[in-house]
Motif scaffolding. Structure first.
Motif, mmCIF file in Angstrom:
data_model
loop_
_atom_site.group_PDB
_atom_site.id
_atom_site.type_symbol
_atom_site.label_atom_id
_atom_site.label_comp_id
_atom_site.label_asym_id
_atom_site.label_seq_id
_atom_site.Cartn_x
_atom_site.Cartn_y
_atom_site.Cartn_z
ATOM 1 N N ASN A 188 13.083 24.402 4.403
ATOM 2 C CA ASN A 188 12.467 25.316 5.369
ATOM 3 C C ASN A 188 10.981 25.018 5.571
ATOM 4 O O ASN A 188 10.135 25.905 5.559
ATOM 5 N N VAL A 189 10.658 23.729 5.708
ATOM 6 C CA VAL A 189 9.285 23.328 5.958
ATOM 7 C C VAL A 189 9.242 22.363 7.141
ATOM 8 O O VAL A 189 10.272 21.848 7.583
ATOM 9 N N ALA A 190 8.034 22.137 7.647
ATOM 10 C CA ALA A 190 7.816 21.204 8.739
ATOM 11 C C ALA A 190 6.452 20.558 8.534
ATOM 12 O O ALA A 190 5.633 21.045 7.753
ATOM 13 N N GLY A 191 6.224 19.443 9.228
ATOM 14 C CA GLY A 191 4.964 18.735 9.039
ATOM 15 C C GLY A 191 4.416 18.189 10.340
ATOM 16 O O GLY A 191 5.100 18.152 11.361
ATOM 17 N N LYS A 192 3.159 17.764 10.280
ATOM 18 C CA LYS A 192 2.485 17.219 11.455
ATOM 19 C C LYS A 192 2.303 15.706 11.393
ATOM 20 O O LYS A 192 2.268 15.041 12.419
ATOM 21 N N THR A 193 2.162 15.166 10.171
ATOM 22 C CA THR A 193 1.828 13.753 10.031
ATOM 23 C C THR A 193 3.054 12.949 9.616
ATOM 24 O O THR A 193 3.644 13.202 8.568
ATOM 25 N N ILE A 194 3.444 12.006 10.461
ATOM 26 C CA ILE A 194 4.581 11.127 10.181
ATOM 27 C C ILE A 194 4.024 9.778 9.736
ATOM 28 O O ILE A 194 3.161 9.208 10.411
ATOM 29 N N THR A 195 4.529 9.278 8.618
ATOM 30 C CA THR A 195 4.089 7.978 8.101
ATOM 31 C C THR A 195 5.281 7.044 7.974
ATOM 32 O O THR A 195 6.300 7.416 7.394
ATOM 33 N N LEU A 196 5.148 5.873 8.523
ATOM 34 C CA LEU A 196 6.164 4.831 8.399
ATOM 35 C C LEU A 196 5.737 3.882 7.288
ATOM 36 O O LEU A 196 4.629 3.348 7.295
ATOM 37 N N LYS A 197 6.608 3.681 6.321
ATOM 38 C CA LYS A 197 6.336 2.778 5.192
ATOM 39 C C LYS A 197 7.148 1.500 5.398
ATOM 40 O O LYS A 197 8.352 1.555 5.635
ATOM 41 N N ILE A 198 6.477 0.371 5.300
ATOM 42 C CA ILE A 198 7.123 -0.925 5.487
ATOM 43 C C ILE A 198 6.814 -1.802 4.284
ATOM 44 O O ILE A 198 5.644 -2.065 3.984
ATOM 45 N N LYS A 199 7.852 -2.251 3.582
ATOM 46 C CA LYS A 199 7.655 -3.213 2.497
ATOM 47 C C LYS A 199 8.276 -4.532 2.945
ATOM 48 O O LYS A 199 9.454 -4.592 3.284
ATOM 49 N N TYR A 200 7.460 -5.579 2.953
ATOM 50 C CA TYR A 200 7.904 -6.872 3.439
ATOM 51 C C TYR A 200 8.619 -7.669 2.344
ATOM 52 O O TYR A 200 8.611 -7.287 1.170
ATOM 53 N N SER A 201 9.203 -8.778 2.729
ATOM 54 C CA SER A 201 9.970 -9.600 1.784
ATOM 55 C C SER A 201 9.103 -10.185 0.684
ATOM 56 O O SER A 201 9.602 -10.527 -0.388
ATOM 57 N N ASP A 202 7.785 -10.276 0.926
ATOM 58 C CA ASP A 202 6.878 -10.771 -0.112
ATOM 59 C C ASP A 202 6.312 -9.628 -0.947
ATOM 60 O O ASP A 202 5.365 -9.811 -1.706
ATOM 61 N N PHE A 203 6.895 -8.406 -0.764
ATOM 62 C CA PHE A 203 6.554 -7.203 -1.516
ATOM 63 C C PHE A 203 5.206 -6.584 -1.122
ATOM 64 O O PHE A 203 4.756 -5.641 -1.755
ATOM 65 N N THR A 204 4.551 -7.111 -0.101
ATOM 66 C CA THR A 204 3.356 -6.435 0.397
ATOM 67 C C THR A 204 3.788 -5.157 1.108
ATOM 68 O O THR A 204 4.879 -5.075 1.684
ATOM 69 N N LEU A 205 2.922 -4.161 1.038
ATOM 70 C CA LEU A 205 3.253 -2.839 1.554
ATOM 71 C C LEU A 205 2.301 -2.462 2.676
ATOM 72 O O LEU A 205 1.093 -2.689 2.600
ATOM 73 N N GLN A 206 2.844 -1.861 3.713
ATOM 74 C CA GLN A 206 2.034 -1.398 4.835
ATOM 75 C C GLN A 206 2.491 -0.007 5.242
ATOM 76 O O GLN A 206 3.693 0.296 5.223
ATOM 77 N N THR A 207 1.538 0.860 5.593
ATOM 78 C CA THR A 207 1.880 2.188 6.108
ATOM 79 C C THR A 207 1.185 2.402 7.450
ATOM 80 O O THR A 207 0.060 1.938 7.662
ATOM 81 N N ARG A 208 1.870 3.099 8.325
ATOM 82 C CA ARG A 208 1.336 3.439 9.645
ATOM 83 C C ARG A 208 1.597 4.923 9.882
ATOM 84 O O ARG A 208 2.725 5.384 9.685
#
Length: 369
Positions: free
Chosen positions: A283-303
């Protein structure tokens, strides 16, 4: 520097190798063996390891492939969150027999403020020992505990005599305890930060304490003030019995790396649906959506993107995640995608409008610990 707030009696209870210990308890044939929870398959990641497995260097967040190289006899078992939750609830019922000031950090650990407790017992150390005994007798698992004047020191102390032990740091012992402590043992100092501190000649609490506030601010940013105070025994955060959820997320690791955005969109659809289900269930909601991307070389990126209104609808979550995916070119093939919602309405008031879619220390005081 003196801490002007009253000293509290804080216990940090941490279950020993919780997920792995549950598996060994429920499956006696696994007792005494090296096991890993999760991590099975070619691309699996380990959630927890038994102490027998840890002696080989196996640990959580390690790939199953590496773990099996370190320990060829390793046995993989499935996660069972329904079982973990069931046991966690039992353990918390034990906590509430002593105090209502219980702050769970996860299924397997919590802070308790027993400064004033339901048993009228002036000794936090004896309360911790009694709690650990009850957990073992009623649940069948062992737990470790740290006892001291604040949450920071109690958490550090709980790791001191693991497994199945406890450590009390009395008020008059706090400064000496922190001064001789390896900087890697300080809660909040991760691998990257500890390496940076090593490069600057900071190996122990005493080394950290020798640095000025200005030096720590300049070299460690906003965390500098935190380090400056905790090494002096100052950490005034109270035990919060009603911890407010600050984010909610779901993610998927793929059996094969994805290089086509078409296939990624299909995966995002399922992830967005899962996030929406969890939001609505809570029963909650949010304003900020974050996309998490982990690449094949294990580097991590968020948008991330913050909307002007609170949302918990799958379609809006998915559309926003799509926009974030196309926001810039991907660096490599992708092994993991995740979506999280933060800036939740639990942080202000649940009466906020939700967008939906109609669908058919440094102190010298003494007392008994």
């Amino acid at each position: 520097m003196m801490n002007t707030l009253p000293i509290r009696k804080i216990i940090h209870v941490d279950m020993d190798a919780f997920y792995a210990s549950v598996a060994q308890m429920d499956n006696p044939e696994l007792k005494g063996k090296a096991i890993a929870v999760g991590g099975g398959g070619i691309r699996g990641v380990i959630s927890a390891a038994s102490y027998e497995a840890r002696t080989f260097g196996v640990k959580s967040a390690m790939s199953g492939r590496l773990a099996i190289k370190l320990c060829p006899e390793l046995i993989f078992v499935r996660t069972d969150f329904a079982r973990y939750t069931e046991i966690s609830k039992h353990v918390r019922r034990i906590f509430y027999d002593y105090t209502d000031l219980v702050e769970p950090l996860s299924l397997d650990e919590a802070y308790l403020d027993v400064t004033e407790n339901k048993k009228g017992n002036p000794s936090a150390s004896l309360i911790a020992e009694e709690i650990r005994t009850r957990i073992f007798n009623e649940v069948g698992l062992t737990a470790s505990a740290g006892i001291s004047i604040n949450k920071f020191i109690a958490k550090v102390a709980s790791d001191y005599n693991k497994p199945n032990g406890q450590k009390t740091v009395n008020p008059e012992e706090v400064l000496q305890f922190l001064e001789v402590l390896d900087i890697r043992k300080f809660y909040g100092v991760g691998k990257v930060t500890s390496e940076k501190m090593y490069q600057k000649g900071i190996f122990t609490g005493a080394d950290l304490k020798s640095k000025s506030l200005e030096y720590l601010d300049d070299n460690f940013g906003k965390s500098g003030r935190y380090y400056y105070h905790v090494v002096r025994g100052i950490h005034n955060s109270e035990v919060k019995p009603n911890r407010i959820r600050k984010s909610l997320a779901a993610e998927r690791t793929f059996s094969k790396n994805l290089s086509s955005e078409v296939f990624m969109l299909e995966k995002l659809d399922h992830i967005a649906e899962e996030v929406s289900k969890r939001l609505n269930k809570s029963n909650v909601a949010g304003k900020t959506i974050t996309l998490k991307i982990k690449y094949s070389d294990f580097t991590l990126q968020t948008r991330s993107k913050t909307l002007p209104y609170f949302i918990n609808d799958k379609n809006i979550i998915l559309d926003t995640a799509k926009d974030l995916l196309y926001q810039e070119r991907l660096n490599n093939s992708v092994r993991l995608l995740g979506i999280s919602l933060s800036n939740l309405n639990t942080e202000t008031s649940k009466t906020k409008k939700v967008k939906t879619i109609e669908k058919p220390i440094s102190v010298q005081l003494k007392f008994e610990f």
